[in-house]
Design a protein around this motif. Structure first.
Motif, PDB file in Angstrom:
ATOM      1  N   ARG A 117      21.941  44.791 144.827  1.00 25.50           N
ATOM      2  CA  ARG A 117      21.336  45.082 143.526  1.00 25.50           C
ATOM      3  C   ARG A 117      21.453  43.911 142.556  1.00 25.50           C
ATOM      4  N   LEU A 118      22.620  43.299 142.481  1.00 21.00           N
ATOM      5  CA  LEU A 118      22.862  42.283 141.457  1.00 21.00           C
ATOM      6  C   LEU A 118      22.549  40.869 141.912  1.00 21.00           C
ATOM      7  N   CYS A 119      22.743  40.600 143.208  1.00 20.38           N
ATOM      8  CA  CYS A 119      22.600  39.222 143.691  1.00 20.38           C
ATOM      9  C   CYS A 119      21.306  38.983 144.455  1.00 20.38           C
ATOM     10  N   GLY A 120      20.555  40.022 144.715  1.00 28.85           N
ATOM     11  CA  GLY A 120      19.239  39.844 145.312  1.00 28.85           C
ATOM     12  C   GLY A 120      19.212  39.678 146.810  1.00 28.85           C
ATOM     13  N   THR A 165      22.110  53.417 139.457  1.00 27.60           N
ATOM     14  CA  THR A 165      22.163  54.306 138.308  1.00 27.60           C
ATOM     15  C   THR A 165      23.127  53.809 137.239  1.00 27.60           C
ATOM     16  N   HIS A 166      24.211  53.178 137.659  1.00 30.95           N
ATOM     17  CA  HIS A 166      25.254  52.743 136.729  1.00 30.95           C
ATOM     18  C   HIS A 166      25.353  51.217 136.634  1.00 30.95           C
ATOM     19  N   GLU A 167      24.251  50.541 136.864  1.00 32.06           N
ATOM     20  CA  GLU A 167      24.258  49.075 136.851  1.00 32.06           C
ATOM     21  C   GLU A 167      24.821  48.504 135.550  1.00 32.06           C
ATOM     22  N   GLU A 168      24.492  49.126 134.429  1.00 30.43           N
ATOM     23  CA  GLU A 168      24.927  48.606 133.140  1.00 30.43           C
ATOM     24  C   GLU A 168      26.421  48.808 132.907  1.00 30.43           C
ATOM     25  N   ARG A 169      27.087  49.532 133.797  1.00 33.70           N
ATOM     26  CA  ARG A 169      28.542  49.657 133.738  1.00 33.70           C
ATOM     27  C   ARG A 169      29.204  48.791 134.810  1.00 33.70           C
ATOM     28  N   VAL A 170      28.498  48.575 135.902  1.00 37.87           N
ATOM     29  CA  VAL A 170      29.044  47.727 136.969  1.00 37.87           C
ATOM     30  C   VAL A 170      29.072  46.260 136.521  1.00 37.87           C
ATOM     31  N   ILE A 171      28.037  45.829 135.811  1.00 34.24           N
ATOM     32  CA  ILE A 171      27.961  44.430 135.385  1.00 34.24           C
ATOM     33  C   ILE A 171      29.135  44.026 134.482  1.00 34.24           C
ATOM     34  N   PRO A 172      29.477  44.790 133.421  1.00 34.57           N
ATOM     35  CA  PRO A 172      30.649  44.405 132.616  1.00 34.57           C
ATOM     36  C   PRO A 172      31.937  44.368 133.417  1.00 34.57           C
TER      37      PRO A 172
END
Length: 252
Positions: free
Chosen positions: A130-133, A211-218
Protein backbone atom coordinates in the motif's frame (compact mmCIF):
# COMPACT_ATOMS: atom_id res chain seq x y z
CA UNK A 1 -34.57 47.27 -51.51
CA UNK A 2 -38.01 47.95 -50.06
CA UNK A 3 -38.62 49.90 -46.89
CA UNK A 4 -39.92 46.73 -45.25
CA UNK A 5 -36.69 44.82 -46.03
CA UNK A 6 -34.60 47.66 -44.59
CA UNK A 7 -36.60 47.65 -41.35
CA UNK A 8 -36.38 43.84 -40.96
CA UNK A 9 -32.67 43.77 -41.77
CA UNK A 10 -31.99 46.50 -39.25
CA UNK A 11 -33.93 44.68 -36.56
CA UNK A 12 -31.99 41.48 -37.19
CA UNK A 13 -28.65 43.29 -37.08
CA UNK A 14 -29.64 45.03 -33.85
CA UNK A 15 -30.67 41.70 -32.31
CA UNK A 16 -27.38 40.06 -33.29
CA UNK A 17 -25.29 42.92 -31.87
CA UNK A 18 -27.37 43.01 -28.70
CA UNK A 19 -27.18 39.26 -28.28
CA UNK A 20 -23.41 39.25 -28.68
CA UNK A 21 -23.09 41.99 -26.06
CA UNK A 22 -25.28 40.00 -23.67
CA UNK A 23 -23.21 36.85 -24.14
CA UNK A 24 -19.94 38.75 -23.55
CA UNK A 25 -21.36 40.32 -20.39
CA UNK A 26 -22.49 36.94 -19.07
CA UNK A 27 -19.08 35.43 -19.76
CA UNK A 28 -17.37 38.32 -17.97
CA UNK A 29 -19.68 37.99 -14.96
CA UNK A 30 -19.03 34.23 -14.87
CA UNK A 31 -15.27 34.74 -14.82
CA UNK A 32 -15.59 37.20 -11.96
CA UNK A 33 -17.78 34.86 -9.87
CA UNK A 34 -15.76 32.99 -7.21
CA UNK A 35 -15.90 29.24 -7.79
CA UNK A 36 -16.23 26.72 -5.00
CA UNK A 37 -13.52 24.05 -5.15
CA UNK A 38 -14.72 20.74 -6.53
CA UNK A 39 -14.63 18.11 -3.78
CA UNK A 40 -11.93 15.53 -4.42
CA UNK A 41 -13.17 12.07 -5.27
CA UNK A 42 -12.25 9.17 -2.97
CA UNK A 43 -9.86 7.97 -5.68
CA UNK A 44 -8.19 11.40 -5.83
CA UNK A 45 -7.94 11.51 -2.05
CA UNK A 46 -6.31 8.08 -1.99
CA UNK A 47 -3.90 9.25 -4.65
CA UNK A 48 -3.06 12.37 -2.63
CA UNK A 49 -2.37 10.31 0.48
CA UNK A 50 0.10 8.17 -1.45
CA UNK A 51 2.42 11.13 -2.11
CA UNK A 52 4.42 10.55 1.08
CA UNK A 53 8.00 9.61 1.84
CA UNK A 54 7.32 5.87 1.61
CA UNK A 55 6.35 5.81 -2.05
CA UNK A 56 8.77 3.69 -4.08
CA UNK A 57 11.12 3.28 -1.11
CA UNK A 58 14.01 1.01 -2.19
CA UNK A 59 14.60 -2.47 -0.81
CA UNK A 60 16.26 -2.46 2.60
CA UNK A 61 15.70 1.26 3.13
CA UNK A 62 14.70 2.65 6.49
CA UNK A 63 11.42 3.93 5.02
CA UNK A 64 10.38 0.56 3.59
CA UNK A 65 11.20 -1.33 6.78
CA UNK A 66 9.36 1.27 8.86
CA UNK A 67 6.26 0.92 6.67
CA UNK A 68 6.49 -2.86 6.96
CA UNK A 69 6.80 -2.88 10.74
CA UNK A 70 4.08 -0.26 11.12
CA UNK A 71 1.73 -2.63 9.28
CA UNK A 72 2.56 -5.41 11.75
CA UNK A 73 2.30 -3.05 14.70
CA UNK A 74 -1.05 -1.54 13.81
CA UNK A 75 -2.60 -4.92 13.05
CA UNK A 76 -1.39 -6.28 16.39
CA UNK A 77 -2.63 -3.17 18.19
CA UNK A 78 -6.23 -3.65 17.04
CA UNK A 79 -6.25 -7.44 17.47
CA UNK A 80 -8.57 -8.79 20.15
CA UNK A 81 -6.21 -11.71 20.68
CA UNK A 82 -3.06 -9.70 21.47
CA UNK A 83 -2.61 -8.87 25.14
CA UNK A 84 0.43 -6.63 24.80
CA UNK A 85 2.36 -4.81 22.07
CA UNK A 86 5.71 -4.31 23.75
CA UNK A 87 7.76 -2.59 21.05
CA UNK A 88 8.29 -1.76 17.39
CA UNK A 89 11.95 -1.63 16.38
CA UNK A 90 14.01 -0.98 13.26
CA UNK A 91 17.78 -1.48 13.19
CA UNK A 92 20.57 -0.97 10.69
CA UNK A 93 23.18 -3.65 9.96
CA UNK A 94 25.74 -3.52 7.16
CA UNK A 95 23.86 -0.69 5.48
CA UNK A 96 20.57 -2.61 5.49
CA UNK A 97 17.63 -2.10 7.80
CA UNK A 98 15.58 -4.74 9.57
CA UNK A 99 12.87 -4.62 12.17
CA UNK A 100 10.51 -6.48 14.43
CA UNK A 101 7.33 -6.04 16.41
CA UNK A 102 7.25 -7.74 19.79
CA UNK A 103 3.76 -8.64 20.95
CA UNK A 104 2.10 -11.27 23.09
CA UNK A 105 -1.11 -13.20 22.49
CA UNK A 106 -3.27 -15.49 24.56
CA UNK A 107 -1.62 -18.11 26.76
CA UNK A 108 -3.39 -20.95 24.92
CA UNK A 109 -3.89 -20.14 21.22
CA UNK A 110 -7.49 -20.41 20.10
CA UNK A 111 -8.81 -20.86 16.58
CA UNK A 112 -9.52 -17.14 16.37
CA UNK A 113 -6.03 -16.37 17.59
CA UNK A 114 -4.59 -18.53 14.80
CA UNK A 115 -6.51 -16.53 12.20
CA UNK A 116 -5.46 -13.19 13.67
CA UNK A 117 -1.83 -14.29 13.97
CA UNK A 118 -1.74 -14.95 10.23
CA UNK A 119 -3.25 -11.52 9.56
CA UNK A 120 -0.62 -9.85 11.72
CA UNK A 121 2.15 -11.79 9.93
CA UNK A 122 0.87 -10.64 6.52
CA UNK A 123 0.12 -7.03 7.48
CA UNK A 124 3.74 -5.97 6.96
CA UNK A 125 3.54 -7.15 3.34
CA UNK A 126 0.17 -5.40 2.96
CA UNK A 127 1.67 -2.14 4.27
CA UNK A 128 4.58 -2.36 1.84
CA UNK A 129 2.16 -2.95 -1.01
CA UNK A 130 0.00 0.00 0.00
CA UNK A 131 2.63 2.55 1.01
CA UNK A 132 5.68 1.60 -1.05
CA UNK A 133 4.03 0.58 -4.29
CA UNK A 134 5.23 -3.02 -4.53
CA UNK A 135 4.03 -6.33 -3.23
CA UNK A 136 6.74 -7.11 -0.69
CA UNK A 137 10.48 -7.16 -0.10
CA UNK A 138 12.89 -10.03 0.34
CA UNK A 139 12.86 -9.42 4.11
CA UNK A 140 9.24 -10.64 4.23
CA UNK A 141 10.27 -14.28 3.73
CA UNK A 142 10.08 -14.93 7.47
CA UNK A 143 6.53 -13.50 7.53
CA UNK A 144 5.49 -15.85 4.75
CA UNK A 145 7.03 -18.83 6.52
CA UNK A 146 5.37 -17.89 9.82
CA UNK A 147 1.98 -17.36 8.21
CA UNK A 148 2.14 -20.74 6.45
CA UNK A 149 3.19 -22.51 9.65
CA UNK A 150 0.28 -20.93 11.53
CA UNK A 151 -2.14 -21.87 8.74
CA UNK A 152 -1.02 -25.47 9.07
CA UNK A 153 -1.50 -25.35 12.86
CA UNK A 154 -5.00 -24.03 12.25
CA UNK A 155 -5.66 -26.91 9.88
CA UNK A 156 -4.44 -29.37 12.52
CA UNK A 157 -6.89 -27.83 15.00
CA UNK A 158 -9.65 -28.17 12.42
CA UNK A 159 -8.76 -31.83 11.84
CA UNK A 160 -8.96 -32.53 15.59
CA UNK A 161 -12.38 -30.91 15.76
CA UNK A 162 -13.55 -32.53 12.56
CA UNK A 163 -14.74 -29.27 11.00
CA UNK A 164 -13.50 -26.21 9.16
CA UNK A 165 -13.48 -22.83 10.87
CA UNK A 166 -14.23 -19.34 9.59
CA UNK A 167 -12.37 -16.07 10.26
CA UNK A 168 -13.42 -14.24 13.46
CA UNK A 169 -13.94 -10.91 11.68
CA UNK A 170 -17.15 -9.77 9.93
CA UNK A 171 -17.20 -10.86 6.30
CA UNK A 172 -18.68 -7.55 5.11
CA UNK A 173 -15.55 -5.69 6.22
CA UNK A 174 -13.36 -7.29 3.59
CA UNK A 175 -16.02 -7.79 0.93
CA UNK A 176 -14.81 -6.22 -2.30
CA UNK A 177 -11.15 -6.23 -1.22
CA UNK A 178 -9.31 -7.99 -4.01
CA UNK A 179 -5.79 -9.33 -3.61
CA UNK A 180 -3.24 -10.75 -5.98
CA UNK A 181 -2.60 -14.46 -6.31
CA UNK A 182 -1.47 -15.28 -2.78
CA UNK A 183 -0.01 -18.66 -3.77
CA UNK A 184 2.55 -16.90 -5.97
CA UNK A 185 4.13 -15.32 -2.88
CA UNK A 186 5.12 -18.68 -1.43
CA UNK A 187 8.05 -20.77 -2.62
CA UNK A 188 6.32 -24.12 -2.08
CA UNK A 189 3.00 -25.30 -3.50
CA UNK A 190 -0.05 -24.69 -1.32
CA UNK A 191 -2.95 -27.04 -0.79
CA UNK A 192 -6.41 -25.73 -1.54
CA UNK A 193 -7.16 -25.19 2.16
CA UNK A 194 -3.81 -23.49 2.83
CA UNK A 195 -4.38 -21.16 -0.09
CA UNK A 196 -7.93 -20.41 1.10
CA UNK A 197 -6.83 -19.55 4.64
CA UNK A 198 -3.89 -17.41 3.54
CA UNK A 199 -5.95 -15.60 0.93
CA UNK A 200 -8.68 -14.71 3.44
CA UNK A 201 -6.07 -13.49 5.93
CA UNK A 202 -4.21 -11.44 3.33
CA UNK A 203 -7.49 -9.81 2.27
CA UNK A 204 -8.02 -8.87 5.90
CA UNK A 205 -4.48 -7.46 6.18
CA UNK A 206 -4.91 -5.41 3.00
CA UNK A 207 -8.27 -4.13 4.24
CA UNK A 208 -6.78 -3.08 7.60
CA UNK A 209 -3.92 -1.10 6.06
CA UNK A 210 -6.07 0.45 3.33
CA UNK A 211 -8.83 1.46 5.73
CA UNK A 212 -6.47 2.82 8.39
CA UNK A 213 -3.70 4.16 6.17
CA UNK A 214 -3.84 7.59 7.80
CA UNK A 215 -3.02 5.95 11.14
CA UNK A 216 -0.39 3.55 9.83
CA UNK A 217 1.64 6.35 8.22
CA UNK A 218 2.21 8.35 11.47
CA UNK A 219 3.23 5.11 13.15
CA UNK A 220 5.80 4.46 10.43
CA UNK A 221 7.02 8.07 10.64
CA UNK A 222 7.55 7.69 14.38
CA UNK A 223 9.49 4.45 13.89
CA UNK A 224 11.81 6.26 11.48
CA UNK A 225 12.29 9.14 13.90
CA UNK A 226 12.90 7.11 17.07
CA UNK A 227 14.09 3.70 15.90
CA UNK A 228 12.31 2.02 18.82
CA UNK A 229 8.72 2.60 19.91
CA UNK A 230 7.54 1.39 23.30
CA UNK A 231 3.93 0.48 24.01
CA UNK A 232 3.43 3.95 25.50
CA UNK A 233 4.78 5.51 22.30
CA UNK A 234 2.37 3.47 20.19
CA UNK A 235 -0.52 4.36 22.48
CA UNK A 236 0.31 8.07 22.16
CA UNK A 237 0.02 7.74 18.36
CA UNK A 238 -2.89 5.32 18.00
CA UNK A 239 -4.83 5.92 21.20
CA UNK A 240 -6.08 3.29 23.62
CA UNK A 241 -6.59 -0.24 22.41
CA UNK A 242 -10.10 -1.67 21.89
CA UNK A 243 -11.82 -4.01 24.31
CA UNK A 244 -9.96 -7.32 24.26
CA UNK A 245 -11.43 -10.78 24.67
CA UNK A 246 -10.19 -10.79 28.25
CA UNK A 247 -12.79 -8.30 29.45
CA UNK A 248 -10.38 -5.39 29.88
CA UNK A 249 -11.51 -2.02 28.62
CA UNK A 250 -8.76 -0.44 26.50
CA UNK A 251 -10.73 2.35 24.86
CA UNK A 252 -11.16 2.75 21.11
Amino acid sequence: MSKFEVIVGGALLSALVGGRALVMRLLKDDEATPRSPVPASPEAKRGARRTHRFGRAPQGSRERVAAHEAGHGFSAWISLYVTNVKSIVIQEKHGQHGGQVQHFGTASPSMGNRWDSIVISLSGIAAEQRLCGSLFSATAKSDLLRSLETARLLMEDEALRGCSTVPPWPHHEVAGTDVSDVASMYTEPLTSRENGILRMCFRRAVWIVRTHEERVIPLAEAVIAKGTLTEDDVRAILGERPITLFGTRRGT
